[in-house]
Scaffold this active site. Structure first.
Site, PDB file in Angstrom:
ATOM      1  N   TYR A   1      45.485  43.877  41.040  1.00 51.40           N
ATOM      2  CA  TYR A   1      44.455  43.491  40.606  1.00 51.40           C
ATOM      3  C   TYR A   1      44.084  43.172  39.431  1.00 51.40           C
ATOM      4  O   TYR A   1      43.325  42.626  38.869  1.00 51.40           O
ATOM      5  CB  TYR A   1      43.550  44.075  41.803  1.00 51.40           C
TER       6      TYR A   1
ATOM      7  N   HIS B   1      52.687  47.041  49.142  1.00 49.77           N
ATOM      8  CA  HIS B   1      51.181  45.687  48.553  1.00 49.77           C
ATOM      9  C   HIS B   1      51.642  44.621  49.721  1.00 49.77           C
ATOM     10  O   HIS B   1      51.392  43.849  50.543  1.00 49.77           O
ATOM     11  CB  HIS B   1      50.750  45.321  47.333  1.00 49.77           C
TER      12      HIS B   1
END
Length: 279
Positions: free
Chosen positions: A55, A113
């Site tokens: 992010y 992730h």
């Protein structure tokens, strides 16, 4: 419906760690936006913040945590790492880098992730997570976007994540995966819990339940998540929307309302394919 003292209920992870059922998602906020959003959310009553290496806003998330004036031990912080760190030592490198960016001594939950099965190193990455938990750098460990086959490979190696964070909403309920999680004591976290740009909130079942309870359609959908033991992490930088998203623990949907929302499942939902997509 309004509540003065907002706070999410919690679920208990394997091992006893308490995870708030409503968290603040932070993608795609940049550092500056994340700092403001996290500070606002924590001051409203959130105690769960979700970020990731990919992010590129961990610095901002850490700043928001410091600015909020809430004791660190009250906040549950999740982050995730990318495929280049899929090894035992790589997991530690990724964790230490995230801790530096966040300005924290530990994270509460660290996730792989994406499985990136073509690379085929997520088992080693998970072994690295366990070492980090043993070292006290993380309190809980898990995965994100893992499908049944990916989880099975972990199980075959004698490994079980405490959490699997997946795309999940009433149109994409992922029933087979959630059922497998329950068998193995894995908590399910929902990303994009309000759907990805669809018409979910306009659905008749959602609208009727919202009118019946005097809440918003989004609150109905988030209540659908938490009422079945899921953890939801909607993203919002707007303080009023943050407040509404958290304020779903003071009402309950009826069995008929839950069933009507369950019926919104799409037979062929559009999902990012974790066998092909990942970073």
């Amino acid at each position: 419906m309004t509540s003065k003292n907002l706070r999410a209920d919690t679920v208990t992870l394997a091992g006893g760690v308490q995870l708030p059922q409503m968290g603040l998602g932070t993608w795609p906020l940049n550092d500056d936006e994340a700092a403001v959003a996290v500070k606002s959310a924590l001051q409203i009553g959130y105690r769960h913040v979700d970020t990731a290496e990919n992010y590129r806003n961990e610095v901002g998330v850490g700043q928001g945590i410091r600015d909020a004036g809430v004791a660190r031990e009250e906040i549950f912080v999740t982050t995730k790492f990318n495929k280049e760190w899929h090894s035992v030592e790589g997991a530690r490198t990724a964790c230490e880098a995230s801790l530096k960016r966040l300005g924290l001594d530990y994270v509460d939950l660290l996730l792989i992730h994406w499985p990136n099965p073509a690379q085929d190193r997520y088992v080693q990455a998970f072994e690295g997570l366990l070492k980090l938990r043993d070292a006290g750098l993380v309190r809980a460990v898990g995965v994100s976007n893992f499908k049944v086959a990916h989880l099975q490979k972990l199980f075959d190696a004698g490994l079980t994540p405490q959490v699997n964070q997946i795309e999940l909403s009433p149109t994409r309920p992922r029933k087979e995966l959630v059922a497998l999680h329950r068998v193995h004591g894995i908590v399910t976290e929902s990303w994009s819990p309000l759907d990805r740009g669809g018409d979910l909130l306009k659905a008749d079942a959602i609208q009727k339940a919202a009118a019946a309870h005097g809440v918003t359609p989004a609150q109905v959908v988030l209540r659908w998540h938490v009422q079945q033991g899921l953890v939801a992490i909607p993203k919002s930088a707007d303080p009023e929307r943050q407040r509404l998203n958290l304020d779903v623990f003071g009402f309950a949907l009826s069995a008929a309302e839950m069933a009507a929302i369950d019926a919104l499942e799409q037979p062929e939902p559009k999902l990012l394919d974790a066998d092909r997509f990942g970073h």
